[in-house]
Write a protein that holds these residues in place. Structure first.
Motif, PDB file in Angstrom:
ATOM      1  N   ILE A 152       0.853  -1.193   0.000  1.00 35.65           N
ATOM      2  CA  ILE A 152       0.000   0.000   0.000  1.00 35.65           C
ATOM      3  C   ILE A 152       0.885   1.237   0.000  1.00 35.65           C
ATOM      4  N   ASP A 153       0.287   2.373  -0.360  1.00 31.64           N
ATOM      5  CA  ASP A 153       1.003   3.648  -0.340  1.00 31.64           C
ATOM      6  C   ASP A 153       0.040   4.690   0.203  1.00 31.64           C
ATOM      7  N   ALA A 154       0.445   5.379   1.268  1.00 29.16           N
ATOM      8  CA  ALA A 154      -0.388   6.422   1.869  1.00 29.16           C
ATOM      9  C   ALA A 154       0.179   7.789   1.498  1.00 29.16           C
ATOM     10  N   PRO A 155      -0.654   8.826   1.531  1.00 32.32           N
ATOM     11  CA  PRO A 155      -0.137  10.153   1.207  1.00 32.32           C
ATOM     12  C   PRO A 155       1.017  10.530   2.136  1.00 32.32           C
ATOM     13  N   GLU A 156       1.956  11.267   1.606  1.00 31.29           N
ATOM     14  CA  GLU A 156       3.129  11.683   2.376  1.00 31.29           C
ATOM     15  C   GLU A 156       2.727  12.690   3.450  1.00 31.29           C
ATOM     16  N   SER A 157       3.534  12.778   4.513  1.00 35.74           N
ATOM     17  CA  SER A 157       3.156  13.656   5.627  1.00 35.74           C
ATOM     18  C   SER A 157       2.997  15.121   5.206  1.00 35.74           C
ATOM     19  N   ARG A 158       3.707  15.546   4.142  1.00 36.00           N
ATOM     20  CA  ARG A 158       3.592  16.943   3.685  1.00 36.00           C
ATOM     21  C   ARG A 158       2.571  17.096   2.559  1.00 36.00           C
ATOM     22  N   GLN A 159       1.862  16.022   2.223  1.00 31.51           N
ATOM     23  CA  GLN A 159       0.958  16.059   1.061  1.00 31.51           C
ATOM     24  C   GLN A 159      -0.423  16.609   1.417  1.00 31.51           C
TER      25      GLN A 159
ATOM     26  N   ALA B 219      -4.990  -3.569   4.816  1.00 29.19           N
ATOM     27  CA  ALA B 219      -6.352  -3.700   4.285  1.00 29.19           C
ATOM     28  C   ALA B 219      -7.263  -2.624   4.873  1.00 29.19           C
ATOM     29  N   TRP B 220      -7.131  -2.367   6.175  1.00 26.89           N
ATOM     30  CA  TRP B 220      -7.977  -1.358   6.832  1.00 26.89           C
ATOM     31  C   TRP B 220      -7.694   0.026   6.269  1.00 26.89           C
ATOM     32  N   MET B 221      -6.415   0.353   6.089  1.00 23.61           N
ATOM     33  CA  MET B 221      -6.049   1.688   5.585  1.00 23.61           C
ATOM     34  C   MET B 221      -6.634   1.927   4.183  1.00 23.61           C
ATOM     35  N   VAL B 222      -6.566   0.900   3.324  1.00 19.08           N
ATOM     36  CA  VAL B 222      -7.096   1.052   1.960  1.00 19.08           C
ATOM     37  C   VAL B 222      -8.624   1.118   1.998  1.00 19.08           C
ATOM     38  N   GLU B 223      -9.220   0.242   2.801  1.00 19.12           N
ATOM     39  CA  GLU B 223     -10.680   0.172   2.905  1.00 19.12           C
ATOM     40  C   GLU B 223     -11.294   1.479   3.397  1.00 19.12           C
ATOM     41  N   HIS B 224     -10.524   2.224   4.212  1.00 17.38           N
ATOM     42  CA  HIS B 224     -11.030   3.487   4.760  1.00 17.38           C
ATOM     43  C   HIS B 224     -10.513   4.705   3.994  1.00 17.38           C
ATOM     44  N   GLY B 225      -9.949   4.448   2.809  1.00 16.81           N
ATOM     45  CA  GLY B 225      -9.537   5.554   1.952  1.00 16.81           C
ATOM     46  C   GLY B 225      -8.356   6.352   2.474  1.00 16.81           C
ATOM     47  N   GLN B 226      -7.594   5.752   3.384  1.00 13.50           N
ATOM     48  CA  GLN B 226      -6.446   6.453   3.958  1.00 13.50           C
ATOM     49  C   GLN B 226      -5.133   6.067   3.280  1.00 13.50           C
ATOM     50  N   ALA B 227      -5.196   5.084   2.386  1.00 15.30           N
ATOM     51  CA  ALA B 227      -4.020   4.651   1.615  1.00 15.30           C
ATOM     52  C   ALA B 227      -4.542   4.019   0.326  1.00 15.30           C
ATOM     53  N   LEU B 228      -3.636   3.837  -0.630  1.00 17.52           N
ATOM     54  CA  LEU B 228      -4.020   3.222  -1.902  1.00 17.52           C
ATOM     55  C   LEU B 228      -3.395   1.844  -2.048  1.00 17.52           C
ATOM     56  N   ASP B 229      -4.113   0.976  -2.735  1.00 13.99           N
ATOM     57  CA  ASP B 229      -3.527  -0.301  -3.146  1.00 13.99           C
ATOM     58  C   ASP B 229      -2.390   0.059  -4.111  1.00 13.99           C
ATOM     59  N   TRP B 230      -1.217  -0.520  -3.920  1.00 16.96           N
ATOM     60  CA  TRP B 230      -0.071  -0.199  -4.781  1.00 16.96           C
ATOM     61  C   TRP B 230       0.213  -1.415  -5.640  1.00 16.96           C
ATOM     62  N   PRO B 231      -0.464  -1.528  -6.819  1.00 19.13           N
ATOM     63  CA  PRO B 231      -0.416  -2.754  -7.624  1.00 19.13           C
ATOM     64  C   PRO B 231       0.995  -3.225  -7.952  1.00 19.13           C
ATOM     65  N   ARG B 232       1.934  -2.262  -8.077  1.00 18.43           N
ATOM     66  CA  ARG B 232       3.305  -2.631  -8.402  1.00 18.43           C
ATOM     67  C   ARG B 232       3.891  -3.606  -7.372  1.00 18.43           C
ATOM     68  N   TYR B 233       3.426  -3.469  -6.112  1.00 20.34           N
ATOM     69  CA  TYR B 233       3.943  -4.342  -5.041  1.00 20.34           C
ATOM     70  C   TYR B 233       2.890  -5.302  -4.496  1.00 20.34           C
ATOM     71  N   SER B 234       1.607  -4.904  -4.583  1.00 15.69           N
ATOM     72  CA  SER B 234       0.550  -5.736  -3.972  1.00 15.69           C
ATOM     73  C   SER B 234      -0.007  -6.749  -4.947  1.00 15.69           C
ATOM     74  N   HIS B 235       0.231  -6.526  -6.261  1.00 13.51           N
ATOM     75  CA  HIS B 235      -0.375  -7.356  -7.307  1.00 13.51           C
ATOM     76  C   HIS B 235      -1.893  -7.398  -7.141  1.00 13.51           C
ATOM     77  N   GLY B 236      -2.454  -6.243  -6.713  1.00  9.59           N
ATOM     78  CA  GLY B 236      -3.912  -6.122  -6.607  1.00  9.59           C
ATOM     79  C   GLY B 236      -4.519  -6.716  -5.354  1.00  9.59           C
ATOM     80  N   ALA B 237      -3.692  -7.006  -4.349  1.00 14.01           N
ATOM     81  CA  ALA B 237      -4.194  -7.650  -3.125  1.00 14.01           C
ATOM     82  C   ALA B 237      -5.285  -6.831  -2.439  1.00 14.01           C
ATOM     83  N   TYR B 238      -5.229  -5.493  -2.579  1.00 18.07           N
ATOM     84  CA  TYR B 238      -6.201  -4.645  -1.872  1.00 18.07           C
ATOM     85  C   TYR B 238      -7.140  -3.929  -2.840  1.00 18.07           C
ATOM     86  N   ALA B 239      -7.230  -4.430  -4.070  1.00 18.71           N
ATOM     87  CA  ALA B 239      -8.070  -3.778  -5.081  1.00 18.71           C
ATOM     88  C   ALA B 239      -9.537  -3.743  -4.650  1.00 18.71           C
TER      89      ALA B 239
END
Length: 199
Positions: A19-26, A83-103
């Motif tokens: 997963i990838d979450a927004p950066e602290s300065r974003q 899974a919780w972070m993605v499900e609550h819109g606080q992070a994104l599924d990062w397909p490059r590393y997750s292979h769609g695990a959290y899609a």
């Protein structure tokens, strides 16, 4: 707590796998187009989620290109942090590393318009690319989570303390820099490269 996809346990920084979450300065835009600090909000959401069921357990997956520990982490009650972070819109599924695990979780968050999905945002990996200033990431790992991990570090240990003249390879020097409390002494000019005669 470092940000929405990185925590620190016993001095070791751990990056959540897939997963990838927004950066602290974003900043992101809310439903009305107003900017809000989505990076800080993501970190706060993670903090609250973890506080509800401690301790967090992390399983080692790999080291990333910055030599950070990448793991699958769960709360004491078994809930997957990623899974919780993605499900609550606080992070994104990062397909490059997750292979769609959290899609699936991401599709649910997007449909419900929660977290970042409430408005417009730049994917964290794109935000980092457009804000890259050529410096090393601030998320440098420290220490080790458990002694079991020492074996995965090429057999290196933090004892005894070493100097560049006693180190035989760039890989070894980097391991000390990332994992030992005294490792910073190997990087005299603080550019992220230890023992420049080797690296």
């Amino acid at each position: 707590m470092i940000d929405g996809d990185t925590i620190e346990i016993h001095g070791q920084r751990i990056r959540f796998n897939g997963i990838d979450a927004p950066e602290s300065r974003q900043y992101c835009d809310d439903a009305k187009g107003f900017e809000y600090p989505c990076g800080r909000r993501s970190a706060d959401a993670l903090d609250a989620f973890l506080a509800a069921s401690r301790p967090v357990q992390c399983t080692f997956v790999s080291w990333d290109r910055y030599s950070r520990f990448v793991g699958d982490c769960r709360r004491a009650n078994g809930a997957s942090v990623a899974a919780w972070m993605v499900e609550h819109g606080q992070a994104l599924d990062w397909p490059r590393y997750s292979h769609g695990a959290y899609a699936q979780q991401q599709a649910a968050a997007e449909a419900a318009k929660i977290g970042m999905w409430v408005g417009n945002f730049q994917a964290p990996w794109d935000w980092r690319a457009s804000h890259a200033d050529g410096t090393a990431p601030t998320n440098q790992p420290f220490g080790l989570v458990t002694r079991k991990l020492v074996a995965q570090g090429g057999g290196y240990t933090c004892e005894p303390r070493r100097t560049c003249s006693q180190i035989s390879s760039c890989e070894e020097a980097n391991w000390y820099l990332q994992n030992c409390s005294w490792g910073g002494k190997l990087d005299r000019d603080k550019d992220g490269i230890p023992c420049e005669s080797l690296c």
